[in-house]
Design a protein around this motif. Structure first.
Motif, PDB file in Angstrom:
ATOM      1  N   GLN A 139     105.129  60.144  36.909  1.00 44.20           N
ATOM      2  CA  GLN A 139     105.176  58.892  38.046  1.00 44.20           C
ATOM      3  C   GLN A 139     104.568  59.322  39.208  1.00 44.20           C
ATOM      4  OE1 GLN A 139     109.437  58.767  39.387  1.00 44.20           O
ATOM      5  NE2 GLN A 139     109.058  60.189  40.218  1.00 44.20           N
ATOM      6  N   ILE A 140     104.145  58.214  39.563  1.00 45.60           N
ATOM      7  CA  ILE A 140     103.123  58.010  41.213  1.00 45.60           C
ATOM      8  C   ILE A 140     104.212  57.090  42.151  1.00 45.60           C
ATOM      9  CG2 ILE A 140     101.897  55.839  40.395  1.00 45.60           C
ATOM     10  CD1 ILE A 140      99.273  57.700  42.124  1.00 45.60           C
ATOM     11  N   PRO A 141     104.278  57.554  43.914  1.00 45.77           N
ATOM     12  CA  PRO A 141     104.360  56.800  44.528  1.00 45.77           C
ATOM     13  C   PRO A 141     103.286  55.895  44.686  1.00 45.77           C
ATOM     14  CG  PRO A 141     104.364  58.801  45.370  1.00 45.77           C
ATOM     15  CD  PRO A 141     103.966  59.163  43.949  1.00 45.77           C
ATOM     16  N   VAL A 142     104.221  53.800  44.973  1.00 44.89           N
ATOM     17  CA  VAL A 142     103.190  53.646  45.188  1.00 44.89           C
ATOM     18  C   VAL A 142     103.549  53.082  46.323  1.00 44.89           C
ATOM     19  CG1 VAL A 142     101.189  52.869  43.500  1.00 44.89           C
ATOM     20  CG2 VAL A 142     103.185  51.290  43.401  1.00 44.89           C
ATOM     21  N   MET A 143     102.210  51.509  47.780  1.00 42.76           N
ATOM     22  CA  MET A 143     103.012  50.431  48.134  1.00 42.76           C
ATOM     23  C   MET A 143     102.403  49.408  47.898  1.00 42.76           C
ATOM     24  SD  MET A 143     102.251  51.215  52.361  1.00 42.76           S
ATOM     25  CE  MET A 143     102.802  51.821  52.788  1.00 42.76           C
ATOM     26  N   ASP A 144     103.489  48.513  47.674  1.00 40.95           N
ATOM     27  CA  ASP A 144     103.731  47.622  47.718  1.00 40.95           C
ATOM     28  C   ASP A 144     102.476  46.990  48.883  1.00 40.95           C
ATOM     29  OD1 ASP A 144     103.816  44.469  47.140  1.00 40.95           O
ATOM     30  OD2 ASP A 144     104.973  44.390  46.173  1.00 40.95           O
ATOM     31  N   ALA A 145     101.122  45.785  48.199  1.00 44.09           N
ATOM     32  CA  ALA A 145     100.281  45.425  49.803  1.00 44.09           C
ATOM     33  C   ALA A 145     101.209  44.217  50.673  1.00 44.09           C
ATOM     34  CB  ALA A 145      99.022  45.089  49.464  1.00 44.09           C
ATOM     35  N   THR A 159     105.357  40.405  53.228  1.00 41.66           N
ATOM     36  CA  THR A 159     106.537  39.893  53.192  1.00 41.66           C
ATOM     37  C   THR A 159     107.194  40.768  52.922  1.00 41.66           C
ATOM     38  OG1 THR A 159     106.613  38.479  50.710  1.00 41.66           O
ATOM     39  CG2 THR A 159     105.295  37.757  52.996  1.00 41.66           C
ATOM     40  N   LEU A 160     107.389  41.975  52.483  1.00 40.23           N
ATOM     41  CA  LEU A 160     108.102  43.033  52.127  1.00 40.23           C
ATOM     42  C   LEU A 160     108.352  43.302  53.686  1.00 40.23           C
ATOM     43  CD1 LEU A 160     107.285  44.886  48.915  1.00 40.23           C
ATOM     44  CD2 LEU A 160     109.077  42.834  49.247  1.00 40.23           C
ATOM     45  N   LYS A 161     109.794  44.171  53.288  1.00 34.67           N
ATOM     46  CA  LYS A 161     110.277  45.310  54.326  1.00 34.67           C
ATOM     47  C   LYS A 161     110.452  46.119  53.933  1.00 34.67           C
ATOM     48  CE  LYS A 161     114.200  42.036  54.739  1.00 34.67           C
ATOM     49  NZ  LYS A 161     116.221  42.189  54.399  1.00 34.67           N
ATOM     50  N   ALA A 162     110.364  47.370  55.007  1.00 26.15           N
ATOM     51  CA  ALA A 162     109.494  48.282  54.956  1.00 26.15           C
ATOM     52  C   ALA A 162     109.847  49.426  54.033  1.00 26.15           C
ATOM     53  CB  ALA A 162     109.644  48.674  56.374  1.00 26.15           C
ATOM     54  N   ALA A 163     111.234  48.809  53.670  1.00 30.90           N
ATOM     55  CA  ALA A 163     112.232  49.573  53.021  1.00 30.90           C
ATOM     56  C   ALA A 163     111.753  49.440  51.343  1.00 30.90           C
ATOM     57  CB  ALA A 163     113.293  49.946  53.399  1.00 30.90           C
ATOM     58  N   GLN A 164     111.332  47.941  51.245  1.00 33.50           N
ATOM     59  CA  GLN A 164     111.155  48.148  49.837  1.00 33.50           C
ATOM     60  C   GLN A 164     109.348  48.288  49.466  1.00 33.50           C
ATOM     61  OE1 GLN A 164     112.022  43.563  50.888  1.00 33.50           O
ATOM     62  NE2 GLN A 164     113.731  43.376  49.919  1.00 33.50           N
ATOM     63  N   LYS A 165     108.820  48.681  50.593  1.00 35.66           N
ATOM     64  CA  LYS A 165     107.048  48.555  50.052  1.00 35.66           C
ATOM     65  C   LYS A 165     107.109  50.023  49.098  1.00 35.66           C
ATOM     66  CE  LYS A 165     104.766  46.151  53.378  1.00 35.66           C
ATOM     67  NZ  LYS A 165     104.036  45.550  52.712  1.00 35.66           N
ATOM     68  N   THR A 166     107.643  50.940  49.176  1.00 35.39           N
ATOM     69  CA  THR A 166     107.031  52.155  48.178  1.00 35.39           C
ATOM     70  C   THR A 166     108.059  52.232  46.983  1.00 35.39           C
ATOM     71  OG1 THR A 166     106.518  53.695  49.999  1.00 35.39           O
ATOM     72  CG2 THR A 166     107.258  54.475  48.495  1.00 35.39           C
ATOM     73  N   VAL A 167     107.312  52.611  45.901  1.00 38.09           N
ATOM     74  CA  VAL A 167     107.703  52.284  45.070  1.00 38.09           C
ATOM     75  C   VAL A 167     107.614  53.565  43.969  1.00 38.09           C
ATOM     76  CG1 VAL A 167     107.009  50.480  42.921  1.00 38.09           C
ATOM     77  CG2 VAL A 167     108.943  51.166  42.629  1.00 38.09           C
ATOM     78  N   ALA A 168     108.450  53.944  43.331  1.00 39.99           N
ATOM     79  CA  ALA A 168     107.541  54.588  41.303  1.00 39.99           C
ATOM     80  C   ALA A 168     106.868  54.353  41.234  1.00 39.99           C
ATOM     81  CB  ALA A 168     108.456  55.616  41.885  1.00 39.99           C
ATOM     82  N   VAL A 169     106.568  54.485  40.079  1.00 37.10           N
ATOM     83  CA  VAL A 169     106.032  53.773  38.919  1.00 37.10           C
ATOM     84  C   VAL A 169     105.367  54.610  37.792  1.00 37.10           C
ATOM     85  CG1 VAL A 169     103.894  52.850  37.596  1.00 37.10           C
ATOM     86  CG2 VAL A 169     104.250  51.783  39.805  1.00 37.10           C
ATOM     87  N   LYS A 170     105.627  54.837  36.734  1.00 39.67           N
ATOM     88  CA  LYS A 170     105.994  56.185  36.410  1.00 39.67           C
ATOM     89  C   LYS A 170     105.264  55.250  34.364  1.00 39.67           C
ATOM     90  CE  LYS A 170     110.765  57.212  36.102  1.00 39.67           C
ATOM     91  NZ  LYS A 170     112.082  56.260  36.132  1.00 39.67           N
ATOM     92  N   ILE A 171     103.875  56.051  34.052  1.00 34.52           N
ATOM     93  CA  ILE A 171     103.382  56.475  32.980  1.00 34.52           C
ATOM     94  C   ILE A 171     103.689  57.396  32.699  1.00 34.52           C
ATOM     95  CG2 ILE A 171     100.902  56.300  33.378  1.00 34.52           C
ATOM     96  CD1 ILE A 171     100.435  56.950  36.137  1.00 34.52           C
ATOM     97  N   LEU A 172     104.059  56.598  31.100  1.00 35.58           N
ATOM     98  CA  LEU A 172     103.714  57.154  29.616  1.00 35.58           C
ATOM     99  C   LEU A 172     102.712  57.673  29.123  1.00 35.58           C
ATOM    100  CD1 LEU A 172     105.936  54.352  28.108  1.00 35.58           C
ATOM    101  CD2 LEU A 172     106.273  56.364  29.909  1.00 35.58           C
TER     102      LEU A 172
END
Length: 138
Positions: free
Chosen positions: A53-59, A62-75
């Motif tokens: 997994q890698i944490p990424v910030m959605d650009a 319109t997203l709130k600060a708490a919604q901007k960072t998400v972990a993307v899992k890579i197989l």
């Protein structure tokens, strides 16, 4: 229902404004198989491949600060490597190929999504060829 398991999506559907790495690619821990002092990496239930997994910030502005960072899992059978940083930018822009989303209800009782990918890449450029421009004008 005919649709079961992960739902295939495009990068543009998940991150229409792009995304940026805000951390490193790391193995995902299998909490059930790991014991004190013994780390076991999680494996995907469908493919059996190791999960990273890698944490990424959605650009998306319109997203709130708490919604901007998400972990993307890579197989991937080997640890994926994020693209090289871009000079002059504080974060590295990335894209993902082979994206799927899996909806689930989180611990708070809210709908959430697990995002998985097959590959992490440097962003593609949106260059249109001269031929395509002429065809569109015709």
């Amino acid at each position: 229902m005919a649709m079961q398991g992960p739902i295939p999506v495009t990068f543009a559907q998940v991150f229409p404004h792009g995304c940026y790495t805000v951390g490193e690619v790391e193995p995902v821990k299998d909490f059930e198989a790991s014991t004190n002092g013994r780390f076991v990496q999680a494996r995907d239930k469908q493919t059996g491949e190791p999960v990273w997994q890698i944490p990424v910030m959605d650009a998306d502005p319109t997203l709130k600060a708490a919604q901007k960072t998400v972990a993307v899992k890579i197989l991937s059978p080997t640890q994926p490597v994020a693209p090289a940083p871009v000079a002059g930018l504080p974060f590295t822009p990335v894209e993902f190929d082979g994206l799927t989303v899996t909806p689930y209800v989180n611990g708070s009782g809210r709908l959430a999504y697990s995002i998985k990918a097959r590959q992490i890449l440097a962003p593609r450029t949106n260059v249109k060829s001269t031929n395509n421009s002429k065809e569109a004008a015709a």
